[in-house]
Design a protein around this motif. Structure first.
Motif, PDB file in Angstrom:
ATOM      1  N   THR A 195       0.809  -1.160  -0.186  1.00 39.22           N
ATOM      2  CA  THR A 195      -0.068   0.005   0.100  1.00 39.22           C
ATOM      3  C   THR A 195       0.786   1.120  -0.027  1.00 39.22           C
ATOM      4  O   THR A 195       0.339   2.331  -0.343  1.00 39.22           O
ATOM      5  N   VAL A 196       2.162   1.307   0.252  1.00 41.04           N
ATOM      6  CA  VAL A 196       3.045   2.237   0.249  1.00 41.04           C
ATOM      7  C   VAL A 196       3.021   2.731  -1.165  1.00 41.04           C
ATOM      8  O   VAL A 196       3.486   3.997  -1.420  1.00 41.04           O
ATOM      9  N   ALA A 197       2.596   2.206  -2.245  1.00 42.94           N
ATOM     10  CA  ALA A 197       2.587   2.709  -3.501  1.00 42.94           C
ATOM     11  C   ALA A 197       1.838   3.677  -3.634  1.00 42.94           C
ATOM     12  O   ALA A 197       1.869   4.627  -4.655  1.00 42.94           O
ATOM     13  N   THR A 198       0.923   3.867  -2.947  1.00 47.52           N
ATOM     14  CA  THR A 198      -0.226   4.825  -3.031  1.00 47.52           C
ATOM     15  C   THR A 198       0.232   6.224  -2.590  1.00 47.52           C
ATOM     16  O   THR A 198      -0.135   7.288  -2.834  1.00 47.52           O
ATOM     17  N   LEU A 199       1.723   6.304  -1.896  1.00 39.73           N
ATOM     18  CA  LEU A 199       2.260   7.652  -1.428  1.00 39.73           C
ATOM     19  C   LEU A 199       2.983   7.943  -2.622  1.00 39.73           C
ATOM     20  O   LEU A 199       3.745   9.065  -2.694  1.00 39.73           O
ATOM     21  N   LYS A 200       3.310   7.252  -3.904  1.00 39.52           N
ATOM     22  CA  LYS A 200       3.866   7.555  -4.962  1.00 39.52           C
ATOM     23  C   LYS A 200       5.362   7.973  -4.771  1.00 39.52           C
ATOM     24  O   LYS A 200       5.856   9.158  -4.838  1.00 39.52           O
ATOM     25  N   PRO A 201       5.950   7.173  -4.055  1.00 36.30           N
ATOM     26  CA  PRO A 201       7.519   7.461  -3.617  1.00 36.30           C
ATOM     27  C   PRO A 201       8.259   7.272  -5.089  1.00 36.30           C
ATOM     28  O   PRO A 201       7.666   6.603  -6.148  1.00 36.30           O
ATOM     29  N   GLU A 202       9.499   7.689  -5.023  1.00 38.50           N
ATOM     30  CA  GLU A 202      10.292   7.606  -6.190  1.00 38.50           C
ATOM     31  C   GLU A 202      10.791   6.029  -6.414  1.00 38.50           C
ATOM     32  O   GLU A 202      10.932   5.764  -7.678  1.00 38.50           O
ATOM     33  N   ALA A 203      10.742   5.279  -5.584  1.00 45.29           N
ATOM     34  CA  ALA A 203      11.051   3.955  -5.492  1.00 45.29           C
ATOM     35  C   ALA A 203      10.324   3.046  -4.243  1.00 45.29           C
ATOM     36  O   ALA A 203      10.110   3.863  -3.071  1.00 45.29           O
ATOM     37  N   ILE A 204      10.288   1.949  -4.527  1.00 52.13           N
ATOM     38  CA  ILE A 204       9.797   0.823  -3.533  1.00 52.13           C
ATOM     39  C   ILE A 204      10.561  -0.286  -3.327  1.00 52.13           C
ATOM     40  O   ILE A 204      11.074  -0.704  -4.544  1.00 52.13           O
ATOM     41  N   ILE A 205      11.093  -0.733  -2.132  1.00 53.55           N
ATOM     42  CA  ILE A 205      11.885  -2.061  -2.320  1.00 53.55           C
ATOM     43  C   ILE A 205      11.125  -3.084  -1.514  1.00 53.55           C
ATOM     44  O   ILE A 205      10.567  -2.786  -0.450  1.00 53.55           O
ATOM     45  N   GLU A 206      11.527  -4.172  -2.091  1.00 56.18           N
ATOM     46  CA  GLU A 206      10.581  -5.461  -1.398  1.00 56.18           C
ATOM     47  C   GLU A 206      11.656  -5.981  -0.397  1.00 56.18           C
ATOM     48  O   GLU A 206      11.153  -6.831   0.396  1.00 56.18           O
ATOM     49  N   HIS A 207      12.800  -5.877  -0.632  1.00 58.15           N
ATOM     50  CA  HIS A 207      13.835  -6.217   0.065  1.00 58.15           C
ATOM     51  C   HIS A 207      15.223  -5.433   0.212  1.00 58.15           C
ATOM     52  O   HIS A 207      15.371  -4.766  -0.682  1.00 58.15           O
ATOM     53  N   PHE A 208      15.904  -5.456   1.390  1.00 61.18           N
ATOM     54  CA  PHE A 208      17.149  -4.676   1.473  1.00 61.18           C
ATOM     55  C   PHE A 208      18.224  -4.762   0.277  1.00 61.18           C
ATOM     56  O   PHE A 208      18.758  -3.899   0.096  1.00 61.18           O
ATOM     57  N   ASP A 209      18.241  -5.738  -0.247  1.00 57.20           N
ATOM     58  CA  ASP A 209      19.339  -6.086  -1.422  1.00 57.20           C
ATOM     59  C   ASP A 209      18.931  -5.344  -2.266  1.00 57.20           C
ATOM     60  O   ASP A 209      19.536  -5.385  -3.566  1.00 57.20           O
ATOM     61  N   GLU A 210      17.821  -4.704  -2.697  1.00 57.13           N
ATOM     62  CA  GLU A 210      17.515  -3.808  -3.809  1.00 57.13           C
ATOM     63  C   GLU A 210      18.109  -2.470  -3.321  1.00 57.13           C
ATOM     64  O   GLU A 210      18.027  -1.485  -4.377  1.00 57.13           O
ATOM     65  N   LEU A 211      18.412  -2.128  -2.264  1.00 56.56           N
ATOM     66  CA  LEU A 211      18.366  -0.522  -1.713  1.00 56.56           C
ATOM     67  C   LEU A 211      19.852   0.013  -2.649  1.00 56.56           C
ATOM     68  O   LEU A 211      19.717   0.998  -3.155  1.00 56.56           O
ATOM     69  N   LEU A 212      20.946  -0.724  -2.598  1.00 57.03           N
ATOM     70  CA  LEU A 212      22.138  -0.095  -3.187  1.00 57.03           C
ATOM     71  C   LEU A 212      21.698   0.159  -4.700  1.00 57.03           C
ATOM     72  O   LEU A 212      22.198   1.513  -5.194  1.00 57.03           O
ATOM     73  N   GLY A 213      21.309  -0.642  -5.638  1.00 62.50           N
ATOM     74  CA  GLY A 213      20.991  -0.300  -6.985  1.00 62.50           C
ATOM     75  C   GLY A 213      20.192   0.839  -7.169  1.00 62.50           C
ATOM     76  O   GLY A 213      20.170   1.685  -7.974  1.00 62.50           O
ATOM     77  N   VAL A 214      18.930   0.787  -6.219  1.00 62.14           N
ATOM     78  CA  VAL A 214      18.139   1.842  -6.280  1.00 62.14           C
ATOM     79  C   VAL A 214      18.796   3.181  -5.909  1.00 62.14           C
ATOM     80  O   VAL A 214      18.374   4.430  -6.708  1.00 62.14           O
ATOM     81  N   SER A 215      19.537   3.181  -5.062  1.00 64.69           N
ATOM     82  CA  SER A 215      20.196   4.532  -4.479  1.00 64.69           C
ATOM     83  C   SER A 215      21.069   5.014  -5.407  1.00 64.69           C
ATOM     84  O   SER A 215      21.460   6.200  -5.827  1.00 64.69           O
ATOM     85  N   ARG A 216      21.860   4.031  -6.071  1.00 64.96           N
ATOM     86  CA  ARG A 216      22.570   4.713  -7.514  1.00 64.96           C
ATOM     87  C   ARG A 216      22.124   5.083  -8.545  1.00 64.96           C
ATOM     88  O   ARG A 216      22.304   6.244  -8.978  1.00 64.96           O
ATOM     89  N   ARG A 217      20.560   4.397  -8.919  1.00 62.53           N
ATOM     90  CA  ARG A 217      19.846   5.193  -9.894  1.00 62.53           C
ATOM     91  C   ARG A 217      19.265   6.278  -9.624  1.00 62.53           C
ATOM     92  O   ARG A 217      19.229   7.349 -10.309  1.00 62.53           O
ATOM     93  N   LEU A 218      18.762   6.668  -8.546  1.00 56.93           N
ATOM     94  CA  LEU A 218      18.268   7.823  -7.981  1.00 56.93           C
ATOM     95  C   LEU A 218      19.193   9.215  -7.832  1.00 56.93           C
ATOM     96  O   LEU A 218      19.070  10.297  -8.004  1.00 56.93           O
ATOM     97  N   LEU A 219      20.590   8.689  -7.311  1.00 62.61           N
ATOM     98  CA  LEU A 219      21.488   9.544  -6.937  1.00 62.61           C
ATOM     99  C   LEU A 219      22.573   9.681  -8.333  1.00 62.61           C
ATOM    100  O   LEU A 219      23.896   9.800  -7.878  1.00 62.61           O
ATOM    101  N   ALA A 220      22.287   9.205  -9.505  1.00 62.30           N
ATOM    102  CA  ALA A 220      23.082   9.163 -10.356  1.00 62.30           C
ATOM    103  C   ALA A 220      23.588  10.654 -10.678  1.00 62.30           C
ATOM    104  O   ALA A 220      22.969  11.804 -10.732  1.00 62.30           O
ATOM    105  N   ASP A 221      25.038  10.623 -10.999  1.00 60.23           N
ATOM    106  CA  ASP A 221      25.534  12.060 -11.267  1.00 60.23           C
ATOM    107  C   ASP A 221      24.890  12.659 -12.635  1.00 60.23           C
ATOM    108  O   ASP A 221      24.723  11.749 -13.610  1.00 60.23           O
TER     109      ASP A 221
END
Length: 221
Positions: A195-221
């Motif tokens: 249901t966090v999808a209703t808050l329209k974040p820039e990204a949602i992760i189902e497990h912490f192993d996704e966080l590094l890749g998501v962070s690299r993408r969102l904070l790409a130079d």
């Protein structure tokens, strides 16, 4: 420096059972018995002590804010006495933090938990020293969703505000990131689930192993 700031309750650690127990302690002291369920009311626990008291009182009748004010300190005391009995880190949380640090990210915490309780919990969980900053509800005169605590957490690790993001689990975290003008990553493994999808974040992760890749993408130079 790219920076990832974490919420604490419901994001890094599942603290709901200990929070619910503290609230139920208050209801028992009131003479009415437990009013909250550790599983069914877990999401409310992550919205804070007052939210738990308000929910319990609503099940007994009218909600009196004066009663909430009266019992709020007692709830915090009860929680302080048993802060890490049932609390556990979410799977992969520490591995994700260490991976971010190894990749050159700075990491910190911004929580609406009172700072003394947050520091105690982090130390009990033996993870305080892996975070470069820790901003609690009472560190500044304001708290989330005001962006200033988030910025203080970023500044505390020497991070770049323009290259930062917030990892959280509630609308409070989503609004904080929006007010700060930074991306938000919401976790879907807490009580709120997808249901966090209703808050329209820039990204949602189902497990912490996704966080590094998501962070690299969102904070790409």
């Amino acid at each position: 420096m790219r920076t990832v700031i974490f919420d604490l309750d419901g994001t890094l650690a599942d603290t709901s059972a200990d929070l619910i127990a503290a609230a139920n302690h208050c209801f028992i002291e009131m003479g009415v018995g437990p009013q909250l369920d550790a599983v069914g009311d877990a999401e409310t626990a992550f919205h804070g002590a007052r939210a738990m008291l308000r929910l319990g009182l609503s099940r007994m009748g009218d909600v009196d804010e004066a009663v909430i004010d009266k019992w709020y300190p007692a709830l915090l005391d009860a929680y302080d006495d048993n802060i890490s009995v049932h609390t556990s880190l979410y799977p992969g949380a520490i591995e994700a933090v260490e991976s971010l640090k190894s990749d050159g990210f700075a990491v910190g915490i911004c929580t609406n938990k009172p700072s003394g309780l947050a520091e105690k919990l982090l130390n009990n969980l033996k993870i305080r020293d892996i975070f470069g900053s820790m901003i609690g509800a009472d560190t500044l005169p304001v708290r989330k969703p005001d962006p200033r605590p988030f910025f203080a957490a970023v500044d505390g690790v020497g991070g770049n505000r323009a290259q930062s993001l917030l990892v959280g689990d509630t609308n409070t975290d989503r609004e904080t990131s929006r007010n700060a003008g930074v991306p938000s990553v919401l976790v879907a493994f807490g009580p709120a689930g997808d249901t966090v999808a209703t808050l329209k974040p820039e990204a949602i992760i189902e497990h912490f192993d996704e966080l590094l890749g998501v962070s690299r993408r969102l904070l790409a130079d």
